[in-house]
Scaffold this motif. Structure first.
Motif, PDB file in Angstrom:
ATOM      1  N   GLU A 213      -8.336 -19.832  -2.390  1.00 28.75           N
ATOM      2  CA  GLU A 213      -7.121 -19.565  -3.178  1.00 28.75           C
ATOM      3  C   GLU A 213      -7.244 -18.253  -3.933  1.00 28.75           C
ATOM      4  N   GLU A 214      -8.426 -17.978  -4.438  1.00 29.27           N
ATOM      5  CA  GLU A 214      -8.651 -16.711  -5.137  1.00 29.27           C
ATOM      6  C   GLU A 214      -8.532 -15.525  -4.181  1.00 29.27           C
ATOM      7  N   VAL A 215      -9.025 -15.688  -2.971  1.00 25.75           N
ATOM      8  CA  VAL A 215      -8.902 -14.634  -1.959  1.00 25.75           C
ATOM      9  C   VAL A 215      -7.434 -14.360  -1.652  1.00 25.75           C
ATOM     10  N   GLN A 216      -6.645 -15.423  -1.448  1.00 21.65           N
ATOM     11  CA  GLN A 216      -5.245 -15.257  -1.093  1.00 21.65           C
ATOM     12  C   GLN A 216      -4.443 -14.627  -2.227  1.00 21.65           C
ATOM     13  N   ASP A 217      -4.711 -15.023  -3.474  1.00 17.49           N
ATOM     14  CA  ASP A 217      -4.006 -14.437  -4.616  1.00 17.49           C
ATOM     15  C   ASP A 217      -4.309 -12.947  -4.734  1.00 17.49           C
ATOM     16  N   THR A 218      -5.587 -12.592  -4.594  1.00 20.40           N
ATOM     17  CA  THR A 218      -5.970 -11.183  -4.674  1.00 20.40           C
ATOM     18  C   THR A 218      -5.352 -10.382  -3.535  1.00 20.40           C
ATOM     19  N   ALA A 219      -5.337 -10.966  -2.337  1.00 21.31           N
ATOM     20  CA  ALA A 219      -4.758 -10.281  -1.179  1.00 21.31           C
ATOM     21  C   ALA A 219      -3.269 -10.019  -1.388  1.00 21.31           C
ATOM     22  N   THR A 220      -2.548 -10.994  -1.932  1.00 23.13           N
ATOM     23  CA  THR A 220      -1.109 -10.834  -2.159  1.00 23.13           C
ATOM     24  C   THR A 220      -0.835  -9.728  -3.176  1.00 23.13           C
ATOM     25  N   GLN A 221      -1.605  -9.723  -4.270  1.00 23.28           N
ATOM     26  CA  GLN A 221      -1.423  -8.679  -5.292  1.00 23.28           C
ATOM     27  C   GLN A 221      -1.770  -7.301  -4.737  1.00 23.28           C
ATOM     28  N   TRP A 222      -2.872  -7.212  -4.001  1.00 23.16           N
ATOM     29  CA  TRP A 222      -3.284  -5.914  -3.475  1.00 23.16           C
ATOM     30  C   TRP A 222      -2.290  -5.394  -2.443  1.00 23.16           C
ATOM     31  N   LEU A 223      -1.731  -6.293  -1.624  1.00 22.47           N
ATOM     32  CA  LEU A 223      -0.787  -5.870  -0.592  1.00 22.47           C
ATOM     33  C   LEU A 223       0.454  -5.246  -1.221  1.00 22.47           C
ATOM     34  N   TRP A 224       0.910  -5.790  -2.337  1.00 26.00           N
ATOM     35  CA  TRP A 224       2.064  -5.193  -3.027  1.00 26.00           C
ATOM     36  C   TRP A 224       1.706  -3.784  -3.524  1.00 26.00           C
ATOM     37  N   THR A 225       0.526  -3.640  -4.106  1.00 27.45           N
ATOM     38  CA  THR A 225       0.088  -2.324  -4.584  1.00 27.45           C
ATOM     39  C   THR A 225      -0.032  -1.342  -3.427  1.00 27.45           C
ATOM     40  N   TYR A 226      -0.597  -1.780  -2.299  1.00 27.64           N
ATOM     41  CA  TYR A 226      -0.760  -0.914  -1.130  1.00 27.64           C
ATOM     42  C   TYR A 226       0.587  -0.408  -0.632  1.00 27.64           C
ATOM     43  N   ASN A 227       1.577  -1.279  -0.568  1.00 24.29           N
ATOM     44  CA  ASN A 227       2.885  -0.900  -0.025  1.00 24.29           C
ATOM     45  C   ASN A 227       3.728  -0.086  -0.990  1.00 24.29           C
ATOM     46  N   HIS A 228       3.615  -0.345  -2.298  1.00 27.44           N
ATOM     47  CA  HIS A 228       4.524   0.247  -3.270  1.00 27.44           C
ATOM     48  C   HIS A 228       3.927   1.382  -4.094  1.00 27.44           C
ATOM     49  N   GLU A 229       2.601   1.408  -4.260  1.00 25.97           N
ATOM     50  CA  GLU A 229       2.013   2.371  -5.193  1.00 25.97           C
ATOM     51  C   GLU A 229       0.927   3.242  -4.600  1.00 25.97           C
ATOM     52  N   ARG A 230       0.257   2.794  -3.560  1.00 24.42           N
ATOM     53  CA  ARG A 230      -0.875   3.564  -3.031  1.00 24.42           C
ATOM     54  C   ARG A 230      -0.384   4.625  -2.049  1.00 24.42           C
ATOM     55  N   PRO A 231      -0.538   5.923  -2.366  1.00 27.66           N
ATOM     56  CA  PRO A 231      -0.118   6.971  -1.418  1.00 27.66           C
ATOM     57  C   PRO A 231      -0.917   6.869  -0.123  1.00 27.66           C
ATOM     58  N   ASN A 232      -0.246   7.126   0.992  1.00 22.62           N
ATOM     59  CA  ASN A 232      -0.873   7.039   2.307  1.00 22.62           C
ATOM     60  C   ASN A 232      -0.964   8.443   2.904  1.00 22.62           C
ATOM     61  N   MET A 233      -2.176   8.886   3.178  1.00 15.26           N
ATOM     62  CA  MET A 233      -2.393  10.241   3.703  1.00 15.26           C
ATOM     63  C   MET A 233      -1.693  10.443   5.044  1.00 15.26           C
ATOM     64  N   ALA A 234      -1.649   9.404   5.878  1.00 19.37           N
ATOM     65  CA  ALA A 234      -1.019   9.533   7.195  1.00 19.37           C
ATOM     66  C   ALA A 234       0.489   9.715   7.094  1.00 19.37           C
ATOM     67  N   LEU A 235       1.073   9.382   5.944  1.00 25.75           N
ATOM     68  CA  LEU A 235       2.520   9.511   5.743  1.00 25.75           C
ATOM     69  C   LEU A 235       2.868  10.748   4.927  1.00 25.75           C
ATOM     70  N   GLY A 236       1.895  11.631   4.710  1.00 24.39           N
ATOM     71  CA  GLY A 236       2.161  12.833   3.927  1.00 24.39           C
ATOM     72  C   GLY A 236       2.061  12.619   2.437  1.00 24.39           C
ATOM     73  N   GLY A 237       1.341  11.585   2.012  1.00 29.24           N
ATOM     74  CA  GLY A 237       1.123  11.375   0.585  1.00 29.24           C
ATOM     75  C   GLY A 237       2.166  10.508  -0.094  1.00 29.24           C
ATOM     76  N   ILE A 238       3.034   9.839   0.669  1.00 28.98           N
ATOM     77  CA  ILE A 238       3.987   8.911   0.077  1.00 28.98           C
ATOM     78  C   ILE A 238       3.571   7.484   0.417  1.00 28.98           C
ATOM     79  N   THR A 239       4.220   6.512  -0.201  1.00 23.98           N
ATOM     80  CA  THR A 239       3.875   5.117   0.042  1.00 23.98           C
ATOM     81  C   THR A 239       4.636   4.582   1.255  1.00 23.98           C
TER      82      THR A 239
END
Length: 275
Positions: A240-266
């Motif tokens: 359960e702790e793994v799944q909660d952390t994964a859900t929170q991190w996935l939101w951060t990855y999609n909305h806040e973490r810049p992606n170099m392959a996309l030219g520095g945008i999310t």
């Protein structure tokens, strides 16, 4: 090596103490008179930059300067020049110390085609790790190749084909149906139940060649980010702790973490630009 700002301070201290004149101090300490008289009027901005950098590197320990700057520029809309931000980044000694690895020279793989629209091609793959009590668990990851958006991270001790189908159905319900799903030749991906599900959904399952994970490079790169950003540095006690952390991190990855392959945008920014 003594920096110009330090030489300026020594020259100003010598003049304040009455030991010499301004002109003589500038010659002695190799400082121009313009540099001697310079006064920074951006100290408040520098404090704000330093505060942002400390908070980002504390919250995201695997982020280097590039991701921090792209986050401030593209996600938060800050106008600061990259040279100025990097100067403060270095002054705070936040540099990541990365041990260089000896790379094996391989034949250059054929680059993957970049989808032109969302839901054209998805990629999926499994990852493995262990809980603090030694029990092994698996992660099922799904990625949209168009904007590198993480669609699914499903965690459990066992993830058979039926769980894979359920996770895909949930993703399709809110994201839409993909035309192609790329995967390797694992037993869950070649099972009759998954192939029959794909046939009914009119989705083509594209299996890569055995022993060539580079043919599924988008999800492999995503797996590496998952591993180094939160999976490897954390010891989990329950699934359960793994799944909660994964859900929170996935939101951060999609909305806040810049992606170099996309030219520095999310990924969400990329999706919005294509809409």
């Amino acid at each position: 090596m003594v920096r110009p700002s330090q030489r300026r301070e020594m020259a100003q201290a010598a003049v304040r103490n009455g030991r010499t004149t301004q002109t003589h101090a500038c010659r002695t300490f190799a400082v121009s008179e313009r540099c001697y008289r310079y006064q920074s009027n951006r100290s408040d901005d520098n404090t704000e930059i330093a505060d942002w950098l400390v908070r980002l590197t504390t919250a995201y320990r695997t982020w280097g300067f590039g991701l921090c700057f792209l986050y401030l520029r593209n996600v938060k809309g800050k106008p600061w020049n990259h040279k100025r931000v990097y100067r403060i980044y270095r002054a705070l000694e936040l540099n990541l110390r990365i041990k260089p690895r000896q790379r094996i020279v391989r034949e250059k793989p054929v680059p993957l085609a970049v989808p032109a629209t969302a839901n054209q091609t998805w990629s999926m793959d499994f990852m493995h790790d262990a809980l603090s009590d030694g029990r092994a668990f698996r992660l099922f990851n799904v990625l949209d190749d168009f904007n590198r958006e993480g669609l699914v991270i499903e965690a459990d001790l066992s993830l058979p084909a039926q769980r894979v189908i359920r996770a895909l159905d949930q993703a399709i319900e809110w994201r839409g149906k993909p035309a192609v799903i790329r995967c390797d030749n694992g037993p869950e991906y070649i099972s009759n139940s998954l192939l029959e599900w794909a046939r009914k959904r009119q989705i083509r399952i594209e299996h890569i060649q055995p022993g060539k994970p580079q043919q599924n490079a988008y999800i492999e790169r995503f797996n590496r980010t998952v591993r180094y950003d939160w999976l490897a540095p954390t010891l989990f006690s329950s699934i359960e702790e793994v799944q909660d952390t994964a859900t929170q991190w996935l939101w951060t990855y999609n909305h806040e973490r810049p992606n170099m392959a996309l030219g520095g945008i999310t990924p969400i920014m990329k999706l919005a630009l294509a809409a």
